[in-house]
Design an enzyme around this catalytic site. Structure first.
Site, PDB file in Angstrom:
ATOM      1  N   LYS A  39       0.820  -1.192   0.000  1.00 44.66           N
ATOM      2  CA  LYS A  39       0.000   0.000   0.000  1.00 44.66           C
ATOM      3  C   LYS A  39       0.860   1.250   0.000  1.00 44.66           C
ATOM      4  CE  LYS A  39      -2.342  -2.467   3.368  1.00 44.66           C
ATOM      5  NZ  LYS A  39      -2.837  -2.599   4.730  1.00 44.66           N
ATOM      6  N   GLY A  40       2.149   1.059   0.296  1.00 39.70           N
ATOM      7  CA  GLY A  40       3.034   2.192   0.532  1.00 39.70           C
ATOM      8  C   GLY A  40       3.171   3.172  -0.613  1.00 39.70           C
ATOM      9  N   GLU A 101       7.283   2.384  -6.595  1.00 39.03           N
ATOM     10  CA  GLU A 101       7.476   1.791  -5.265  1.00 39.03           C
ATOM     11  C   GLU A 101       7.819   2.893  -4.265  1.00 39.03           C
ATOM     12  OE1 GLU A 101       6.944  -0.244  -3.104  1.00 39.03           O
ATOM     13  OE2 GLU A 101       8.416  -1.842  -2.889  1.00 39.03           O
ATOM     14  N   ASP A 102       7.474   2.676  -3.002  1.00 37.98           N
ATOM     15  CA  ASP A 102       7.768   3.697  -1.996  1.00 37.98           C
ATOM     16  C   ASP A 102       9.257   3.747  -1.643  1.00 37.98           C
ATOM     17  OD1 ASP A 102       7.676   1.227  -0.650  1.00 37.98           O
ATOM     18  OD2 ASP A 102       6.305   1.902   0.912  1.00 37.98           O
ATOM     19  N   ASP A 105      15.066  -0.600  -0.418  1.00 37.81           N
ATOM     20  CA  ASP A 105      15.842  -0.795   0.808  1.00 37.81           C
ATOM     21  C   ASP A 105      16.868  -1.899   0.557  1.00 37.81           C
ATOM     22  OD1 ASP A 105      16.440  -0.515   3.553  1.00 37.81           O
ATOM     23  OD2 ASP A 105      14.845  -1.866   4.175  1.00 37.81           O
ATOM     24  N   LYS A 133      17.407   3.782   0.019  1.00 36.01           N
ATOM     25  CA  LYS A 133      18.353   3.621   1.142  1.00 36.01           C
ATOM     26  C   LYS A 133      19.492   2.730   0.649  1.00 36.01           C
ATOM     27  CE  LYS A 133      14.792   3.254   4.771  1.00 36.01           C
ATOM     28  NZ  LYS A 133      14.319   2.345   5.854  1.00 36.01           N
ATOM     29  N   PHE A 154      14.257   4.435   9.776  1.00 38.71           N
ATOM     30  CA  PHE A 154      12.919   3.944   9.480  1.00 38.71           C
ATOM     31  C   PHE A 154      11.989   5.141   9.336  1.00 38.71           C
ATOM     32  CE2 PHE A 154       8.859   1.974   9.732  1.00 38.71           C
ATOM     33  CZ  PHE A 154       9.061   0.789   9.033  1.00 38.71           C
ATOM     34  N   ASP A 161       4.248   3.254   6.319  1.00 36.12           N
ATOM     35  CA  ASP A 161       3.676   2.962   7.635  1.00 36.12           C
ATOM     36  C   ASP A 161       4.675   2.408   8.636  1.00 36.12           C
ATOM     37  OD1 ASP A 161       3.979   0.384   6.294  1.00 36.12           O
ATOM     38  OD2 ASP A 161       2.750  -0.424   7.922  1.00 36.12           O
TER      39      ASP A 161
HETATM   40  P1  IMP Z   1      13.260  -4.222   0.510  1.00 35.15           P
HETATM   41  O1  IMP Z   1      12.677  -5.482  -0.027  1.00 35.15           O
HETATM   42  O2  IMP Z   1      14.134  -4.462   1.709  1.00 35.15           O
HETATM   43  O3  IMP Z   1      13.939  -3.342  -0.507  1.00 35.15           O
HETATM   44  O4  IMP Z   1      12.078  -3.460   1.185  1.00 35.15           O
HETATM   45  C1  IMP Z   1      11.263  -2.612   0.555  1.00 35.15           C
HETATM   46  C2  IMP Z   1       9.960  -2.552   1.311  1.00 35.15           C
HETATM   47  O5  IMP Z   1      10.149  -2.556   2.740  1.00 35.15           O
HETATM   48  C3  IMP Z   1       9.290  -1.239   0.995  1.00 35.15           C
HETATM   49  O6  IMP Z   1       8.416  -1.422  -0.062  1.00 35.15           O
HETATM   50  C4  IMP Z   1       8.573  -0.904   2.272  1.00 35.15           C
HETATM   51  O7  IMP Z   1       7.296  -1.483   2.243  1.00 35.15           O
HETATM   52  C5  IMP Z   1       9.346  -1.576   3.351  1.00 35.15           C
HETATM   53  N1  IMP Z   1      10.230  -0.609   4.038  1.00 35.15           N
HETATM   54  C6  IMP Z   1      11.571  -0.554   3.973  1.00 35.15           C
HETATM   55  N2  IMP Z   1      12.037   0.468   4.712  1.00 35.15           N
HETATM   56  C7  IMP Z   1      10.956   1.074   5.236  1.00 35.15           C
HETATM   57  C8  IMP Z   1      10.787   2.241   6.073  1.00 35.15           C
HETATM   58  O8  IMP Z   1      11.724   2.934   6.476  1.00 35.15           O
HETATM   59  N3  IMP Z   1       9.497   2.567   6.387  1.00 35.15           N
HETATM   60  C9  IMP Z   1       8.422   1.862   5.952  1.00 35.15           C
HETATM   61  N4  IMP Z   1       8.535   0.770   5.169  1.00 35.15           N
HETATM   62  C10 IMP Z   1       9.790   0.385   4.822  1.00 35.15           C
HETATM   63 MG    MG Z   2       6.266  -1.599   0.155  1.00 39.40          MG
END
Ligand code: IMP
Ligand code: MG
Length: 181
Positions: A39-40, A101-102, A105, A133, A154, A161
């Site tokens: 939903k982000g 995408e939001d 990470d 990040k 975070f 969220d």
């Molecule tokens: P990745 O798979 O580790 O790249 O994670 C990406 C997903 O983790 C994002 O789509 C977010 O939903 C969630 N996420 C990563 N960091 C944060 C944060 O700081 N706040 C909220 N959601 C996060």
């Molecule tokens: Mg997400």
């Protein structure tokens, strides 16, 4: 309520989102299909598409991670395996697709999504992320459009969220004392 710390204001967000919309417009030579990750990315997508000045459609996809959640010590676990919770409603075959995408990470989610969407054989696939990040990357994956590069914190607000809270906040804030793994 947790003590939130302002990181990026609504004015800064609006300016970057408009710039990305103009850039996507300039880089495209036909209709574009935006796919938002629930939903982000819902808030980012809804602002972004209003700055795109070419024919466009949009859809949403849902993913969940077996980790990407908090344990009882407020430690954010991002070690896991991603699965699809909602597929796209329309065919992507031959389309010019922009995945929205939001946060990028560790890169696990985006790697999973890129592989999945490429399986639909789009004509082209680009990725737009609001926040990057880079210091937390585990898989080598990058976005074509990045709103802001941020440190290892975070964050919440503007769709993002903390345990489903704070998605409605117009600015982006840091949640203090969240340990990231
Ligand atoms: P990745 O798979 O580790 O790249 O994670 C990406 C997903 O983790 C994002 O789509 C977010 O939903 C969630 N996420 C990563 N960091 C944060 C944060 O700081 N706040 C909220 N959601 C996060
Ligand atoms: Mg997400």
């Amino acid at each position: 309520m947790d003590d939130l710390k302002l990181l990026i204001s609504r004015e800064q967000i609006a300016e970057r989102v408009a710039a990305i919309g103009r850039q996507i417009t300039a880089d495209s030579d036909g209709p574009v299909m935006f796919i938002g990750v629930l939903k982000g990315a819902a808030v980012f997508l809804s602002d972004l598409v209003r700055h795109v000045q070419i024919a466009a459609t949009f859809d949403f996809i849902g993913v969940a991670s077996y980790s990407n959640q908090f344990d009882r010590n407020k430690v954010w676990d991002s070690s896991g395996e991603v699965r699809l919770t909602k597929d796209v409603d329309q065919s992507l075959r031959g389309k010019d697709v922009v995945l929205v995408e939001d946060i990028l990470d560790t890169g696990l989610t985006l790697t999973f999504l890129k592989r999945l969407l490429l399986g639909h054989e789009p004509k082209n696939l680009r990725v737009a992320v609001l926040l990057d990040k880079p210091s937390r990357r585990k898989l080598l994956v990058e976005a074509d459009y990045v709103g802001f590069t941020i440190a290892d914190d975070f964050v919440v607000g503007y769709g993002m969220d903390y345990a489903e809270q704070y998605r409605h906040l117009p600015d982006i804030h840091i949640v203090p004392n969240v340990a990231l793994t």
